[in-house]
Write a protein that holds these residues in place. Structure first.
Motif, mmCIF file in Angstrom:
data_model
loop_
_atom_site.group_PDB
_atom_site.id
_atom_site.type_symbol
_atom_site.label_atom_id
_atom_site.label_comp_id
_atom_site.label_asym_id
_atom_site.label_seq_id
_atom_site.Cartn_x
_atom_site.Cartn_y
_atom_site.Cartn_z
ATOM 1 N N SER A 160 22.070 25.429 48.372
ATOM 2 C CA SER A 160 22.158 26.886 48.236
ATOM 3 C C SER A 160 21.527 27.351 46.930
ATOM 4 N N ASN A 167 18.519 29.940 47.121
ATOM 5 C CA ASN A 167 18.775 31.256 46.538
ATOM 6 C C ASN A 167 17.989 31.487 45.254
ATOM 7 N N SER A 192 14.745 32.756 46.667
ATOM 8 C CA SER A 192 14.844 34.010 47.425
ATOM 9 C C SER A 192 15.168 35.204 46.536
#
Length: 272
Positions: free
Chosen positions: A93, A97, A100
């Motif tokens: 993650s 992330n 992103s």
């Protein structure tokens, strides 16, 4: 997914069959009667020739292919990298992330930068950031902070290039029209869209082919056995070095060959 896809197809067909070209620019009205334009579509062979002889459009076609090819290496490669390189799926993650969040954040800033340095320079910087992000990750990403940092650098690169891409493609098509008198807008945009789909499709296939050739076997995980060393090498190559090579080639092409921002204004003034 099936329901969403069916809805998407229906809406796309409605959009396609209900859309009609109603607006013509002042420039196209002025140029009506000029050989090769005449206010109507050019034949496909002429349009194709106008595009492939336009080095700026060819560069954008290749760069868009590279970016979407690399997207697959990241989106799928994140899982393999966390599981087999880091041995820690909790970092997944953070990796995803980190990229992103940076990608979406920079897209709010790029319109301000565009006014100062122009679309092409932002796009070139974006591809440059991608090269730095992939190269830095391959060498230095051995802890969670460095992993997040270099994935954020990649995200900045993707965000900057993505925000400018369609405007730059429009510039290359305008260049074709001014240079050849042929307006390949339909084929030009359709082919760029095809390059993106080709990048996604071929990226997925190449990842599968390389992993299979390296001897990846999911059954080994079920048996609690390690993957061969060749699989680890393949993952590192696909996730780090292949994107470095491809983005590096695109960056060099943009720096050396993409100077449309200098030529286009002069050509537009000559046509007035």
């Amino acid at each position: 997914m099936t329901v969403i896809c069916v809805i998407m197809v229906i809406l796309s067909l409605i959009c396609f069959f209900s859309t009609k070209e109603r607006v013509r620019s002042d420039e196209s009205k002025k140029m009506e009667g000029t050989e090769g334009i005449k206010g109507k579509e050019t034949n496909p062979i002429e349009a194709f020739k106008a595009l492939v002889t336009n080095r700026y459009w060819v560069i954008m076609f290749f760069t868009n292919f590279v970016i979407f090819f690399v997207v697959i290496m990241i989106s799928v490669g994140n899982v393999y990298y966390c599981q087999y390189i880091y041995g820690n799926m909790e970092w997944y993650s953070w990796m995803a992330n980190g990229m992103s969040v940076a990608q979406f954040a920079i897209m709010f800033i790029t319109p301000l930068l565009m006014k100062k340095i122009g679309k092409a320079n932002i796009y070139k910087l974006g591809v440059g950031f991608m090269v730095v992000g992939f190269l830095g990750f391959s060498i230095f990403a051995d802890s969670l902070p460095t992993i997040v940092f270099f994935n954020a650098v990649k995200g900045i690169g993707f965000g900057m290039s993505g925000a400018m891409a369609m405007g730059m493609i429009a510039d290359t098509i305008t260049y074709s029209r001014l240079k050849s008198g042929i307006d390949p807008v339909g084929m030009g945009n359709a082919a760029i869209s095809a390059s993106q789909k080709l990048g996604l499709g071929l990226g997925t296939a190449v990842l599968g082919w390389v992993m299979a050739a390296a001897g990846f076997d999911a059954n080994l995980d079920l048996q609690g056995l390690a993957q061969p060393a060749s699989v680890i090498t393949a993952i590192e190559f696909l996730y780090n070095w292949l994107p470095v090579i491809m983005c590096g080639i695109a960056f060099i092409a943009l720096i050396l060959l993409y100077d449309i921002e200098k030529k286009l204004p002069e050509m537009e003034r000559e046509k007035e």
